[in-house]
Design a protein around this motif. Structure first.
Motif, PDB file in Angstrom:
ATOM      1  N   ALA A   1      31.635  36.474  62.052  1.00  0.00           N
ATOM      2  CA  ALA A   1      31.265  35.586  62.934  1.00  0.00           C
ATOM      3  C   ALA A   1      30.186  34.365  62.534  1.00  0.00           C
ATOM      4  CB  ALA A   1      30.679  36.048  64.338  1.00  0.00           C
ATOM      5  N   TRP A   2      29.557  34.879  61.536  1.00  0.00           N
ATOM      6  CA  TRP A   2      28.321  34.016  60.911  1.00  0.00           C
ATOM      7  C   TRP A   2      29.388  32.946  60.019  1.00  0.00           C
ATOM      8  CZ3 TRP A   2      23.410  32.801  61.937  1.00  0.00           C
ATOM      9  CH2 TRP A   2      22.708  32.141  60.958  1.00  0.00           C
ATOM     10  N   THR A   3      30.161  33.310  59.324  1.00  0.00           N
ATOM     11  CA  THR A   3      30.978  32.547  58.453  1.00  0.00           C
ATOM     12  C   THR A   3      31.614  31.632  59.178  1.00  0.00           C
ATOM     13  OG1 THR A   3      31.187  34.587  56.637  1.00  0.00           O
ATOM     14  CG2 THR A   3      32.566  32.518  56.629  1.00  0.00           C
ATOM     15  N   HIS A   4      32.372  31.791  60.307  1.00  0.00           N
ATOM     16  CA  HIS A   4      33.181  30.920  61.206  1.00  0.00           C
ATOM     17  C   HIS A   4      32.220  29.929  61.760  1.00  0.00           C
ATOM     18  CE1 HIS A   4      36.289  33.772  60.242  1.00  0.00           C
ATOM     19  NE2 HIS A   4      37.182  32.972  60.855  1.00  0.00           N
ATOM     20  N   MET A   5      31.267  30.373  62.152  1.00  0.00           N
ATOM     21  CA  MET A   5      30.220  29.398  62.842  1.00  0.00           C
ATOM     22  C   MET A   5      29.950  28.361  61.635  1.00  0.00           C
ATOM     23  SD  MET A   5      26.283  29.684  63.881  1.00  0.00           S
ATOM     24  CE  MET A   5      25.632  29.514  62.348  1.00  0.00           C
ATOM     25  N   ALA A   6      29.498  28.823  60.512  1.00  0.00           N
ATOM     26  CA  ALA A   6      28.869  27.906  59.348  1.00  0.00           C
ATOM     27  C   ALA A   6      30.309  27.033  59.082  1.00  0.00           C
ATOM     28  CB  ALA A   6      28.606  28.478  58.010  1.00  0.00           C
ATOM     29  N   LEU A   7      31.583  27.402  59.219  1.00  0.00           N
ATOM     30  CA  LEU A   7      32.740  26.574  58.665  1.00  0.00           C
ATOM     31  C   LEU A   7      32.874  25.488  59.678  1.00  0.00           C
ATOM     32  CD1 LEU A   7      35.526  29.415  57.804  1.00  0.00           C
ATOM     33  CD2 LEU A   7      34.268  27.925  56.313  1.00  0.00           C
ATOM     34  N   TYR A   8      32.559  26.072  60.991  1.00  0.00           N
ATOM     35  CA  TYR A   8      32.700  24.965  62.068  1.00  0.00           C
ATOM     36  C   TYR A   8      31.236  23.913  62.078  1.00  0.00           C
ATOM     37  CZ  TYR A   8      32.207  22.654  66.418  1.00  0.00           C
ATOM     38  OH  TYR A   8      32.442  21.615  67.551  1.00  0.00           O
ATOM     39  N   LEU A   9      30.353  24.451  62.116  1.00  0.00           N
ATOM     40  CA  LEU A   9      29.145  23.509  62.103  1.00  0.00           C
ATOM     41  C   LEU A   9      29.072  22.720  60.693  1.00  0.00           C
ATOM     42  CD1 LEU A   9      26.534  25.705  63.621  1.00  0.00           C
ATOM     43  CD2 LEU A   9      27.959  23.777  64.810  1.00  0.00           C
TER      44      LEU A   9
ATOM     45  N   ASN B   1      26.031  46.540  48.716  1.00  0.00           N
ATOM     46  CA  ASN B   1      26.847  46.789  47.854  1.00  0.00           C
ATOM     47  C   ASN B   1      28.568  46.931  48.339  1.00  0.00           C
ATOM     48  OD1 ASN B   1      25.070  47.440  46.113  1.00  0.00           O
ATOM     49  ND2 ASN B   1      24.499  49.257  46.754  1.00  0.00           N
ATOM     50  N   LEU B   2      28.365  46.240  49.686  1.00  0.00           N
ATOM     51  CA  LEU B   2      29.957  46.369  50.135  1.00  0.00           C
ATOM     52  C   LEU B   2      30.881  45.388  49.207  1.00  0.00           C
ATOM     53  CD1 LEU B   2      29.229  46.309  53.869  1.00  0.00           C
ATOM     54  CD2 LEU B   2      30.126  48.118  52.710  1.00  0.00           C
ATOM     55  N   ARG B   3      32.033  46.017  49.153  1.00  0.00           N
ATOM     56  CA  ARG B   3      32.907  45.113  48.279  1.00  0.00           C
ATOM     57  C   ARG B   3      33.344  43.963  49.169  1.00  0.00           C
ATOM     58  NH1 ARG B   3      37.309  48.857  45.619  1.00  0.00           N
ATOM     59  NH2 ARG B   3      37.753  46.763  44.610  1.00  0.00           N
ATOM     60  N   PHE B   4      33.948  42.859  48.392  1.00  0.00           N
ATOM     61  CA  PHE B   4      34.512  41.862  48.989  1.00  0.00           C
ATOM     62  C   PHE B   4      33.888  40.917  50.258  1.00  0.00           C
ATOM     63  CE2 PHE B   4      37.806  45.114  48.176  1.00  0.00           C
ATOM     64  CZ  PHE B   4      38.151  44.495  46.721  1.00  0.00           C
ATOM     65  N   THR B   5      32.445  41.230  50.532  1.00  0.00           N
ATOM     66  CA  THR B   5      32.046  40.749  51.534  1.00  0.00           C
ATOM     67  C   THR B   5      31.788  39.172  51.385  1.00  0.00           C
ATOM     68  OG1 THR B   5      30.919  42.431  52.594  1.00  0.00           O
ATOM     69  CG2 THR B   5      29.880  40.473  53.137  1.00  0.00           C
ATOM     70  N   ARG B   6      31.073  38.648  49.959  1.00  0.00           N
ATOM     71  CA  ARG B   6      31.012  37.598  49.759  1.00  0.00           C
ATOM     72  C   ARG B   6      32.244  36.904  49.394  1.00  0.00           C
ATOM     73  NH1 ARG B   6      25.273  37.569  46.339  1.00  0.00           N
ATOM     74  NH2 ARG B   6      23.897  38.330  47.950  1.00  0.00           N
ATOM     75  N   SER B   7      32.961  37.741  48.791  1.00  0.00           N
ATOM     76  CA  SER B   7      34.363  37.019  48.208  1.00  0.00           C
ATOM     77  C   SER B   7      35.212  36.533  49.187  1.00  0.00           C
ATOM     78  CB  SER B   7      35.252  38.072  47.612  1.00  0.00           C
ATOM     79  OG  SER B   7      34.530  38.575  46.213  1.00  0.00           O
ATOM     80  N   LEU B   8      35.206  37.369  50.554  1.00  0.00           N
ATOM     81  CA  LEU B   8      35.903  36.905  51.933  1.00  0.00           C
ATOM     82  C   LEU B   8      35.190  35.431  52.159  1.00  0.00           C
ATOM     83  CD1 LEU B   8      36.916  40.296  53.804  1.00  0.00           C
ATOM     84  CD2 LEU B   8      38.211  38.145  52.972  1.00  0.00           C
ATOM     85  N   ASN B   9      33.845  35.687  52.239  1.00  0.00           N
ATOM     86  CA  ASN B   9      33.204  34.275  52.904  1.00  0.00           C
ATOM     87  C   ASN B   9      33.688  32.863  52.097  1.00  0.00           C
ATOM     88  OD1 ASN B   9      31.784  35.677  54.716  1.00  0.00           O
ATOM     89  ND2 ASN B   9      30.074  35.778  53.374  1.00  0.00           N
TER      90      ASN B   9
ATOM     91  N   PHE C   1      43.029  41.064  55.238  1.00  0.00           N
ATOM     92  CA  PHE C   1      42.119  41.876  54.333  1.00  0.00           C
ATOM     93  C   PHE C   1      40.763  42.050  54.688  1.00  0.00           C
ATOM     94  CE2 PHE C   1      39.656  41.853  50.455  1.00  0.00           C
ATOM     95  CZ  PHE C   1      40.252  42.485  49.542  1.00  0.00           C
ATOM     96  N   PHE C   2      40.453  41.066  55.773  1.00  0.00           N
ATOM     97  CA  PHE C   2      39.099  41.483  56.191  1.00  0.00           C
ATOM     98  C   PHE C   2      39.211  42.801  57.221  1.00  0.00           C
ATOM     99  CE2 PHE C   2      36.450  41.396  60.451  1.00  0.00           C
ATOM    100  CZ  PHE C   2      35.246  41.560  59.864  1.00  0.00           C
ATOM    101  N   VAL C   3      40.111  42.883  58.086  1.00  0.00           N
ATOM    102  CA  VAL C   3      40.512  44.051  58.753  1.00  0.00           C
ATOM    103  C   VAL C   3      40.571  45.370  57.879  1.00  0.00           C
ATOM    104  CG1 VAL C   3      41.851  45.262  60.471  1.00  0.00           C
ATOM    105  CG2 VAL C   3      41.363  42.692  60.574  1.00  0.00           C
TER     106      VAL C   3
END
Length: 443
Positions: A190-198, A113-121, A172-174
């Protein structure tokens, strides 16, 4: 008075009208020709019995085969339809693969239920794609972008705009960090940035291969696909020794046999593709297709060259340099690219999932089919830029240099000088020089 009165119709029908006892019911049920309770249930059970393991494998094989041919047909249709369609496919693969990789991470129930988590991804994905696609457009179409009044500011400040978009997402993430969920939020970051690179960054280089020429996209992709097929055939034919624990079905014999056969396939396919300019020419028209074709001065790597043999100075062999380069491509596709698949297998084992998704029936997700392609496309671009690319000044390069390094008056002087040169070469009249002199002198 009515104590001894008998109702004959009840007495006569007592045997027929009363409910049978359990023993009688069992006797009736056991009579020949009467459907037993077990018989009826047995039939029902047989009708809803689970599908056998063989039938499941058969259905999976049929589905997998059908969709394999669908993907192959779609791939060739897009390739022959034009570069723009392949770019669209690569873009779709980027987005779907990013979604699949992010989806396999375990999400704690309290963090859903955390807000903006998926939106930030998705925001970081959009920012990264804006930067990478902008770099492509500016590099390959600078002769169009740099002379457009609207696009020029975006082109000249593209990297700064991209950086500020990323910084906005970072801030916005902070600001969205929630007490009690720090570990989850930083893990997602960290997971999102790994996915962006790979995924996204490596797919960007695959797109660059398309712009440099269809052959640099088709050959690496086909080498990976055929190597996978050859490894399967060699493995089931004479495979004995296990290659790696992450993929128990992979064998050393299949690995080495596929390497040899992939080199043979790559050499033969290169000889065919080099004959067609549609495959070897860089993109100069996004509307081009297999029917309209492309035209260019071929890269020297496709032209036959005589090589003297080291052991005999009088003997030479004539081959195109590309026929030698393809040996390196095939070796990488056979010996290194499969480790992209092993990496993906380890990732799936970590999160205890069989496939990355269900995007392709019978095959799993898009990422399951692209795990080796990403690293192969990245290698193809780096190898091409390092050993094969033929650099020469283009119209876009000249315009970019003039805009970024000269003042307005200096650019006007260059234009007048070029006009005089065209007059000398007989490609323009004296009136052009006079007209330019008058118009540029007024401003």
């Amino acid at each position: 008075m009515r104590r001894n009165v008998k109702f004959n119709h009840r007495a006569s029908n007592a045997q027929e009208g009363r409910r049978p006892s359990i023993s009688e019911a069992s006797e009736v049920a056991s009579e020949p020709g009467s459907p037993s309770r077990h018989g009826m249930n047995g039939k029902a059970e047989s009708e809803v019995s689970p599908i056998s393991e063989y039938e499941k494998k058969k259905q999976t094989f049929i589905t997998r085969t059908i969709w394999t041919f669908v993907m192959i047909a779609g791939f060739f249709v897009a390739m022959f339809a034009g570069h723009i369609y392949l770019i669209g496919i690569v873009t779709a693969i980027q987005i779907v693969s990013f979604k699949e990789v992010n989806a396999i991470a375990n999400v704690p129930s309290g963090a859903k239920n955390l807000r903006f988590t998926r939106s930030l991804n998705w925001y970081f994905l959009g920012t990264t794609m804006y930067f990478l696609y902008g770099e492509n457009v500016i590099y390959y179409f600078k002769h169009i972008v740099l002379v457009d009044k609207v696009l020029l500011p975006f082109a000249t400040h593209h990297r700064f705009i991209s950086f500020m978009l990323y910084v906005m997402g970072f801030v916005f993430f902070v600001g969205s960090l929630s007490k009690g969920h720090y570990r989850f939020q930083f893990t997602q970051f960290a997971w999102t940035h790994m996915a962006l690179y790979l995924i996204v960054v490596q797919a960007h280089f695959i797109m660059n291969n398309i712009f440099e020429g269809m052959i640099w996209f088709f050959l690496p992709a086909s080498l990976v696909i055929t190597n996978d097929i050859f490894a399967y055939i060699c493995g089931i034919t004479f495979g004995r020794t296990q290659l790696i624990k992450l993929s128990p079905k992979k064998t050393v014999e299949g690995f080495v046999g596929a390497w040899i056969l992939t080199i043979v396939f790559g050499y033969a396919m290169t000889n065919i593709l080099m004959r067609y300019q549609y495959f070897i020419c860089p993109v100069n028209d996004l509307g081009a297709n297999i029917l309209t074709g492309l035209s260019c001065t071929p890269n020297p790597v496709f032209l036959p060259t005589a090589y003297k043999l080291p052991f005999s100075s009088d003997t030479s062999v004539t081959v195109a340099p590309m026929q030698l380069h393809i040996l390196v491509f095939a070796t990488f596709a056979s010996l290194i690219a499969p480790f992209g698949g092993f990496f993906a297998s380890g990732l799936k084992r970590t999160f205890k999932v069989k496939d990355f998704g269900e995007s392709i029936p019978g095959h799993g997700g898009i990422t399951d089919r692209m795990d080796c392609q990403f690293i192969m496309g990245f290698f193809a671009f780096m190898y091409y830029q390092s050993f094969i690319a033929f650099y020469k000044a283009s119209v876009g390069d000249v315009i970019e240099t003039a805009i970024q390094g000269l003042s307005g008056e200096e650019i006007a002087e260059v234009v007048r000088g070029l006009a005089k040169y065209l007059v000398i070469q007989g490609q323009a009249s004296e009136g052009v020089v006079e007209c330019l002199g008058r118009e540029l002198g007024r401003r």
